[in-house]
Design a protein around this motif. Structure first.
Motif, PDB file in Angstrom:
ATOM      1  N   LEU A 173       0.854  -1.367   0.114  1.00 53.70           N
ATOM      2  CA  LEU A 173      -0.101  -0.093  -0.295  1.00 53.70           C
ATOM      3  C   LEU A 173       0.676   1.376   0.183  1.00 53.70           C
ATOM      4  O   LEU A 173       0.908   2.452  -0.696  1.00 53.70           O
ATOM      5  CB  LEU A 173      -0.786  -0.013   0.737  1.00 53.70           C
ATOM      6  N   GLN A 174       2.062   1.033   0.708  1.00 46.40           N
ATOM      7  CA  GLN A 174       3.084   2.577   1.004  1.00 46.40           C
ATOM      8  C   GLN A 174       3.467   2.312  -0.407  1.00 46.40           C
ATOM      9  O   GLN A 174       3.528   3.503  -1.334  1.00 46.40           O
ATOM     10  CB  GLN A 174       3.850   1.963   1.910  1.00 46.40           C
ATOM     11  N   ALA A 175       4.141   1.590  -0.945  1.00 40.93           N
ATOM     12  CA  ALA A 175       5.038   1.584  -2.351  1.00 40.93           C
ATOM     13  C   ALA A 175       3.752   1.768  -3.392  1.00 40.93           C
ATOM     14  O   ALA A 175       4.314   3.295  -4.439  1.00 40.93           O
ATOM     15  CB  ALA A 175       5.307  -0.087  -3.344  1.00 40.93           C
ATOM     16  N   VAL A 176       2.963   2.031  -3.688  1.00 43.41           N
ATOM     17  CA  VAL A 176       1.453   1.861  -4.623  1.00 43.41           C
ATOM     18  C   VAL A 176       1.619   3.255  -4.090  1.00 43.41           C
ATOM     19  O   VAL A 176       1.266   4.572  -5.609  1.00 43.41           O
ATOM     20  CB  VAL A 176      -0.092   1.434  -4.533  1.00 43.41           C
ATOM     21  N   ALA A 177       1.161   4.017  -2.948  1.00 43.89           N
ATOM     22  CA  ALA A 177       0.735   5.418  -3.015  1.00 43.89           C
ATOM     23  C   ALA A 177       1.567   5.842  -3.446  1.00 43.89           C
ATOM     24  O   ALA A 177       1.567   7.391  -3.605  1.00 43.89           O
ATOM     25  CB  ALA A 177       0.257   5.690  -1.182  1.00 43.89           C
ATOM     26  N   ALA A 178       3.099   5.924  -2.549  1.00 40.45           N
ATOM     27  CA  ALA A 178       4.347   6.197  -3.231  1.00 40.45           C
ATOM     28  C   ALA A 178       4.125   7.273  -5.113  1.00 40.45           C
ATOM     29  O   ALA A 178       4.530   8.090  -5.442  1.00 40.45           O
ATOM     30  CB  ALA A 178       5.483   5.967  -3.232  1.00 40.45           C
ATOM     31  N   VAL A 179       3.958   5.972  -6.090  1.00 39.61           N
ATOM     32  CA  VAL A 179       3.504   6.013  -6.872  1.00 39.61           C
ATOM     33  C   VAL A 179       2.944   6.931  -7.747  1.00 39.61           C
ATOM     34  O   VAL A 179       2.907   7.620  -8.154  1.00 39.61           O
ATOM     35  CB  VAL A 179       3.464   4.583  -7.478  1.00 39.61           C
ATOM     36  N   GLY A 180       1.862   7.031  -6.642  1.00 43.92           N
ATOM     37  CA  GLY A 180       0.359   7.552  -6.611  1.00 43.92           C
ATOM     38  C   GLY A 180       0.051   9.176  -6.809  1.00 43.92           C
ATOM     39  O   GLY A 180       0.322  10.012  -7.556  1.00 43.92           O
ATOM     40  N   GLN A 181       1.304   9.481  -5.688  1.00 45.38           N
ATOM     41  CA  GLN A 181       1.656  10.863  -5.380  1.00 45.38           C
ATOM     42  C   GLN A 181       1.977  11.495  -6.559  1.00 45.38           C
ATOM     43  O   GLN A 181       2.124  12.644  -6.621  1.00 45.38           O
ATOM     44  CB  GLN A 181       2.398  11.145  -3.748  1.00 45.38           C
ATOM     45  N   ARG A 182       3.089  10.759  -6.954  1.00 47.95           N
ATOM     46  CA  ARG A 182       3.815  11.455  -8.779  1.00 47.95           C
ATOM     47  C   ARG A 182       2.834  11.878  -9.610  1.00 47.95           C
ATOM     48  O   ARG A 182       2.722  12.764  -9.751  1.00 47.95           O
ATOM     49  CB  ARG A 182       5.179  10.569  -8.790  1.00 47.95           C
ATOM     50  N   ARG A 183       2.106  10.465  -9.546  1.00 48.40           N
ATOM     51  CA  ARG A 183       1.286  10.261 -10.610  1.00 48.40           C
ATOM     52  C   ARG A 183      -0.233  12.087 -10.636  1.00 48.40           C
ATOM     53  O   ARG A 183      -0.523  12.372 -11.256  1.00 48.40           O
ATOM     54  CB  ARG A 183       0.223   9.835 -10.880  1.00 48.40           C
ATOM     55  N   LEU A 184      -0.421  11.982  -9.047  1.00 50.29           N
ATOM     56  CA  LEU A 184      -1.273  12.817  -9.141  1.00 50.29           C
ATOM     57  C   LEU A 184      -1.026  14.779  -8.708  1.00 50.29           C
ATOM     58  O   LEU A 184      -1.665  15.082  -9.663  1.00 50.29           O
ATOM     59  CB  LEU A 184      -1.381  12.315  -7.182  1.00 50.29           C
ATOM     60  N   MET A 185       0.543  14.347  -8.174  1.00 53.23           N
ATOM     61  CA  MET A 185       0.818  15.874  -8.717  1.00 53.23           C
ATOM     62  C   MET A 185       1.044  15.985  -9.848  1.00 53.23           C
ATOM     63  O   MET A 185       1.420  17.783 -10.806  1.00 53.23           O
ATOM     64  CB  MET A 185       2.250  16.326  -7.530  1.00 53.23           C
ATOM     65  N   ASP A 186       1.524  15.192 -10.921  1.00 47.90           N
ATOM     66  CA  ASP A 186       1.270  15.892 -12.468  1.00 47.90           C
ATOM     67  C   ASP A 186       0.901  16.628 -12.809  1.00 47.90           C
ATOM     68  O   ASP A 186       0.797  17.478 -13.965  1.00 47.90           O
ATOM     69  CB  ASP A 186       2.183  14.316 -13.144  1.00 47.90           C
ATOM     70  N   SER A 187      -0.626  15.626 -12.744  1.00 57.32           N
ATOM     71  CA  SER A 187      -1.614  16.273 -12.982  1.00 57.32           C
ATOM     72  C   SER A 187      -2.426  17.155 -12.665  1.00 57.32           C
ATOM     73  O   SER A 187      -2.729  18.486 -13.596  1.00 57.32           O
ATOM     74  CB  SER A 187      -3.051  14.882 -12.086  1.00 57.32           C
ATOM     75  N   TRP A 188      -2.248  17.734 -10.817  1.00 58.75           N
ATOM     76  CA  TRP A 188      -2.003  18.864 -10.437  1.00 58.75           C
ATOM     77  C   TRP A 188      -1.586  19.996 -11.428  1.00 58.75           C
ATOM     78  O   TRP A 188      -1.824  21.081 -11.950  1.00 58.75           O
ATOM     79  CB  TRP A 188      -2.472  18.786  -8.751  1.00 58.75           C
ATOM     80  N   ALA A 189       0.181  19.725 -11.538  1.00 57.56           N
ATOM     81  CA  ALA A 189       0.470  20.638 -11.812  1.00 57.56           C
ATOM     82  C   ALA A 189       0.511  21.331 -13.758  1.00 57.56           C
ATOM     83  O   ALA A 189       0.745  21.867 -14.118  1.00 57.56           O
ATOM     84  CB  ALA A 189       2.140  20.199 -12.074  1.00 57.56           C
ATOM     85  N   GLN A 190       0.582  20.266 -14.045  1.00 51.96           N
ATOM     86  CA  GLN A 190      -0.001  19.682 -15.268  1.00 51.96           C
ATOM     87  C   GLN A 190      -1.330  20.857 -15.713  1.00 51.96           C
ATOM     88  O   GLN A 190      -1.846  21.767 -16.721  1.00 51.96           O
ATOM     89  CB  GLN A 190      -0.341  18.566 -16.609  1.00 51.96           C
ATOM     90  N   ALA A 191      -2.056  20.697 -14.817  1.00 52.57           N
ATOM     91  CA  ALA A 191      -3.703  21.570 -15.644  1.00 52.57           C
ATOM     92  C   ALA A 191      -3.221  23.016 -14.765  1.00 52.57           C
ATOM     93  O   ALA A 191      -4.334  23.991 -15.072  1.00 52.57           O
ATOM     94  CB  ALA A 191      -4.855  20.825 -13.826  1.00 52.57           C
ATOM     95  N   PHE A 192      -2.666  23.559 -13.634  1.00 54.37           N
ATOM     96  CA  PHE A 192      -2.460  24.419 -13.365  1.00 54.37           C
ATOM     97  C   PHE A 192      -1.003  25.861 -14.731  1.00 54.37           C
ATOM     98  O   PHE A 192      -1.402  26.654 -14.690  1.00 54.37           O
ATOM     99  CB  PHE A 192      -1.782  25.164 -11.994  1.00 54.37           C
ATOM    100  N   SER A 193      -0.300  25.034 -15.030  1.00 54.60           N
ATOM    101  CA  SER A 193       0.736  25.500 -16.051  1.00 54.60           C
ATOM    102  C   SER A 193       0.490  25.931 -16.629  1.00 54.60           C
ATOM    103  O   SER A 193       0.539  26.955 -17.142  1.00 54.60           O
ATOM    104  CB  SER A 193       1.789  24.376 -16.303  1.00 54.60           C
ATOM    105  N   PRO A 194      -1.142  25.966 -17.492  1.00 57.89           N
ATOM    106  CA  PRO A 194      -1.093  27.034 -18.621  1.00 57.89           C
ATOM    107  C   PRO A 194      -1.871  28.330 -18.146  1.00 57.89           C
ATOM    108  O   PRO A 194      -1.888  29.229 -18.809  1.00 57.89           O
ATOM    109  CB  PRO A 194      -2.463  26.023 -19.141  1.00 57.89           C
ATOM    110  N   LEU A 195      -2.534  28.079 -16.887  1.00 55.98           N
ATOM    111  CA  LEU A 195      -2.721  29.120 -16.588  1.00 55.98           C
ATOM    112  C   LEU A 195      -2.130  29.966 -15.636  1.00 55.98           C
ATOM    113  O   LEU A 195      -2.127  31.333 -14.537  1.00 55.98           O
ATOM    114  CB  LEU A 195      -3.783  28.905 -15.335  1.00 55.98           C
ATOM    115  N   GLY A 196      -0.740  29.471 -15.840  1.00 57.04           N
ATOM    116  CA  GLY A 196       0.371  30.760 -14.820  1.00 57.04           C
ATOM    117  C   GLY A 196       1.269  30.339 -13.664  1.00 57.04           C
ATOM    118  O   GLY A 196       1.573  31.117 -12.956  1.00 57.04           O
TER     119      GLY A 196
END
Length: 382
Positions: free
Chosen positions: A88-111
Motif C-alpha cells: 500500500l505504501q509503495a503504490v501510494a508513493a507512485v500515485g503521489q507523483r502521478r497525482l501531482m503531475d496532473s495538478w501541475a499540468q492543469a495549473f501550468s497553462p494558467l501561469g
C-alpha cells in the motif's frame, strides 16, 4: 420512521461569503475519477481554472486532494487494492507523483505553480508542527503558488489501514483550522447532505439535526461517509467558519459557492467570534485521555469561566502525560471542554476529588492548583 431536518430559517448566503479571502477545497477520490476509475485529468483542469479565477479576485485557495492510492494502482496496472501495508505504501508513493503531475499540468497553462505538502495526523497533534504547517502554507501562497495537500500514505501506516482521516474530510478541516481559512468546501459525488428521501438539505444550522440522518454503515457521501463530513463540520463551524458539501461535477461549483448561490449543503458557523490561538489548535488535536467531572465542576467551567481543579474530577480514563491534550467530560460521556493537562494520568488519579489545601498536605510536590488552567482550555459550544 422518517427522520427529517427541521425547517431552517432563511440563509443570507451573500453575507456569509462577502468577506471570504481564504478557502480550503477538498476533492474526494470518487469525484476525481472518470468512468473507468482513472484520475480524470480533464476534470482536474476544470478545478484548476476555477481556482485561478478565485485567485484573480483575491481569494486564496488551498487544495486537499485525495486519489494517490487509486492513481498508483492505475499507473502500475494493478486492479486490486493491495492488502499488506508495504505494498500500500509503495503504490501510494507512485500515485503521489502521478497525482501531482496532473495538478501541475492543469495549473501550468494558467501561469501557476503547485506545491506538494504531505501530512500525517501527528503533524496536526503536535502544536509546533501545526504552527509550522500554517507558516509554510502562508509562505507558499505569498510566493504565488497553489498548495496541494494530501495524507502521507507512504508513511502513515495507521491511516492506510484504518483510513482515520475519512478520505481526507477531517484532514481538510484540520488544515482549515491551521491556516485560519474562512471556509471549507468538500466536493463529493452527491449534491450535498441528503435526507431519507434522497433530497438535498440546503442549510444546516445545528449539526445535531444532521446527525439524526445517520444510518448504520455508510451514506451516499462516498468513502468518508456522512460521519466524516459531520465531524469536519463540527471542527470548522465550531471555530466560526463556513463549511459547504457539494457535488464536485456541478458546473463552476467553486465560483458559484463563493458567489453565494444555493449549491450544496451549507453548514452555518455556530458563532460570530472565531477561535484563535491555542483554542484553535486544541479543537484539532487528538486527546490522549479524558477526565469525568461532577456537576459542580461542570457549572464552574461553563458558567463561571473557571479552571479545572482536582476536586471536581470523579474519574480518569486513558494514559496521558504532563502537557498532553485531554478531554473534559460529563458523566454521560459528552465533552465539556478540551485542554492541556498539568499532570499525568497517574498523578490525576492520586489527587482527584481533593481540595487544593488537602493536596498541599498529601502531595507537596504537586506543582499546580489546577489540573487544566483556563488559559489552556477550549470550551465546547453548548
Amino acid at each position: 420512521m422518517t427522520t427529517e431536518i427541521p425547517l431552517q430559517p432563511p440563509l443570507d448566503r451573500t453575507a456569509l461569503v462577502r468577506d471570504i479571502r481564504s478557502v480550503v477545497v477538498k476533492l474526494g477520490t470518487q469525484v476525481l475519477s472518470d468512468a473507468s476509475h482513472q484520475l480524470d485529468d480533464a476534470y482536474v483542469a476544470q478545478i484548476a481554472r476555477q481556482v485561478a479565477a478565485l485567485r484573480a479576485t483575491g481569494v486564496r485557495v488551498t487544495i486537499v486532494s485525495s486519489g494517490a492510492l487509486g492513481s498508483g494502482m492505475a499507473e502500475l496496472g494493478i486492479t486490486r487494492r493491495p492488502v499488506d501495508v508495504p505494498s500500500l505504501q509503495a503504490v501510494a508513493a507512485v500515485g503521489q507523483r502521478r497525482l501531482m503531475d496532473s495538478w501541475a499540468q492543469a495549473f501550468s497553462p494558467l501561469g501557476l505553480k503547485v506545491a506538494q505538502v504531505l501530512l500525517t495526523r501527528d503533524d496536526i497533534d503536535h502544536r509546533q508542527r501545526f504552527l509550522n504547517l500554517r507558516n509554510a502554507l502562508n509562505a507558499i501562497h505569498d510566493l504565488g503558488a497553489v498548495p496541494v495537500l494530501n495524507e502521507n500514505d507512504t508513511l502513515s501506516t495507521d491511516e492506510l489501514v484504518r483510513i482515520s482521516f475519512g478520505d481526507n474530510d477531517i484532514l481538510a478541516a484540520l488544515v482549515c483550522q491551521s491556516i485560519r481559512a474562512d471556509a471549507l468546501v468538500l466536493l463529493s459525488v452527491v449534491p450535498g447532505v441528503l435526507d431519507e428521501n434522497k433530497e438535498r438539505v440546503p442549510v444546516i444550522h445545528d449539526i445535531a439535526d444532521a446527525q439524526r440522518l445517520l444510518q448504520p454503515g455508510k451514506s451516499p457521501l462516498g468513502r468518508g461517509g456522512m460521519n466524516s463530513k459531520l465531524e469536519a463540520a463540527r471542527i470548522v463551524t465550531g471555530s466560526g467558519e463556513l463549511l459547504v458539501v457539494a457535488h464536485g461535477r456541478t458546473d463552476d461549483v467553486l465560483l458559484r459557492i463563493i458567489r453565494g448561490e444555493d449549491v450544496g449543503t451549507w453548514f452555518v458557523p455556530g458563532r460570530k467570534s472565531r477561535s484563535v490561538g491555542i483554542g484553535r489548535w486544541l479543537r484539532t488535536a487528538r486527546p490522549r485521555g479524558w477526565v469525568v467531572l461532577d456537576d459542580g465542576a461542570i457549572r464552574a467551567i461553563l458558567t463561571q469561566g473557571k479552571s479545572l481543579l482536582p476536586a471536581g474530577i470523579v474519574r480518569v480514563e486513558g494514559s496521558f502525560g504532563v502537557g498532553d491534550v485531554i478531554d473534559i467530560r460529563r458523566g454521560d460521556g459528552t465533552s465539556v471542554a478540551r485542554g492541556l493537562s498539568n499532570y499525568s494520568s497517574d498523578d490525576v488519579q492520586r489527587i482527584m476529588g481533593k481540595r487544593t489545601s488537602d493536596i498541599r498536605v498529601s502531595a507537596p510536590d504537586a506543582g499546580y492548583d489546577e489540573v487544566v488552567h483556563r488559559d489552556n482550555m477550549s470550551v465546547e459550544k453548548q
